[in-house]
Design an enzyme around this catalytic site. Sequence first.
Site, PDB file in Angstrom:
ATOM      1  N   SER A  32       4.566  10.526   3.833  1.00 61.52           N
ATOM      2  CA  SER A  32       5.529   9.754   3.229  1.00 61.52           C
ATOM      3  C   SER A  32       5.237   8.843   2.793  1.00 61.52           C
ATOM      4  CB  SER A  32       6.395  10.049   3.026  1.00 61.52           C
ATOM      5  OG  SER A  32       7.808  10.045   1.862  1.00 61.52           O
ATOM      6  N   ASN A  33       6.345   7.662   2.087  1.00 61.27           N
ATOM      7  CA  ASN A  33       6.041   5.948   1.792  1.00 61.27           C
ATOM      8  C   ASN A  33       7.302   5.103   2.078  1.00 61.27           C
ATOM      9  OD1 ASN A  33       6.592   6.624  -1.053  1.00 61.27           O
ATOM     10  ND2 ASN A  33       4.703   7.120  -0.846  1.00 61.27           N
ATOM     11  N   TYR A  34       7.360   3.847   1.536  1.00 58.85           N
ATOM     12  CA  TYR A  34       8.889   3.295   1.959  1.00 58.85           C
ATOM     13  C   TYR A  34       9.582   3.246   0.605  1.00 58.85           C
ATOM     14  CZ  TYR A  34       6.873   1.433   6.372  1.00 58.85           C
ATOM     15  OH  TYR A  34       6.165   1.586   7.760  1.00 58.85           O
ATOM     16  N   ALA A  36       7.306   7.048  -6.485  1.00 61.01           N
ATOM     17  CA  ALA A  36       5.649   6.467  -5.802  1.00 61.01           C
ATOM     18  C   ALA A  36       5.198   7.539  -4.467  1.00 61.01           C
ATOM     19  CB  ALA A  36       6.381   5.689  -4.037  1.00 61.01           C
TER      20      ALA A  36
END
Length: 415
Positions: free
Chosen positions: A217-219, A284
């Site tokens: 995943s991402n932030y 995102a």
Amino acid sequence: MSLKGKNILLGICGGIAAYKIPLLIRLLKTQGANVRVVVTKAATMFVTELTLSTLSQEPVCKDIFPDLFSAKDDWTRHITMGEWADAYVIAPATANTIAKLTAGMCDDMLSASFITLRPNKPKLIFPAMDGEMFSSPSVQRNLFWLSQNGCTVVNPESGDLASGQCGTGRMPEPETIAKMIAAAVASNQQDSKLHGKSVVITAGPTREKIDDVRFISNYSSGKMGFALATAAAARGAQVTLVSGPVHLQTPHGVNRLDVESTAEMNREAKKHHASCDIFIGAAAVADYRPAKAASGKIRKKHETMGISFVKNPDILAGFSKQKKPHQLAIGFSLETAGNLRNAKEKLEQKKLDLVAYNTFDGKTSGFEVDTNILTLIDKNLEIRELPLLSKQEAAEKMLDAIEELISSDKKTSDE
Ligand code: C5P
């Protein structure tokens, strides 16, 4: 945006956040607004009438009954106040007053003038209370009802609360409230080009499964997409928010669909391709996913491990590919600093009407933080550089730019 000559009715309830309201009055007055203050009895326990009337330069209203011995007193004040106001702002709004407004009670000046407010005037409600109170079923039910009935309910922020706990319940700072009032007055729902439009927004990160217990995943926090959803709903749009896993309250009046992977987000978004007027890709989205998610849990065996990835569908580009002339596609371009060129390329490649270029520095702009620095580039390559703003203010600016696009597209089609 200016509040010059605008009449702002400010309702204050008895919550500790009332201590911030004198500052709000000063900000509104500095912007040229006329401010009248209505308080509940409990509000005067937190902030004095003398302070409020000195700053607003108007007597503070509390009692529903006039002073029979004052020749000057307005005997039908609860009606004239509602007629006078260009906007009614209730901050802080307590659980008790929220319940009264929902039930249509008018046993004090604040609730009575709420009912007499002229139709189509912005009503902004800023609930502020302990986190547990805020999330209680009755408060949530009442806020939902208010948001369905023409009020803009601005969710409180998270942080330290007067109860000593940390949670959701803090009233936004006076600067943010003042900017939201100015935006609401400027884009009065009925006049907004977004009124009645169907807006789909993707937000947050996606999770791409490696096995049954792990993912990539991402932030992304989802804050920018949620701010856009709040602002669009306040302008009278019907908002569908397709969100990846985030820890955020659903903005009031917004239809939220929770998803996990890009494939799921794509599937949900596609259902609205044909019917929406505006598609905003604020998520995102992971560009790649593991080619095959292992079932169960991958065991620890070797020193190194490889995962093979395949490309994910581009949700926003998928929308653009099939969009009809009246539909708008809006995207974000998160780049390392100075790569405005990449953002312009994205605008062209994805056939966008507007792209918001932003960089990530971990402090003021990009993922997780509450602020952003955006540069908006529209399809005519007109560039608008925005300063450091809260994500809510940045969302308002983006919607202003979208409204301008709607107006200019309409003009072109009329010619
Ligand atoms: O190509 P890039 O990921 O930088 O593009 C960013 C924009 O495209 C964002 O608006 C994002 O929400 C959208 N996007 C998408 N689907 C993807 C990748 C990006 O909708 N698979």
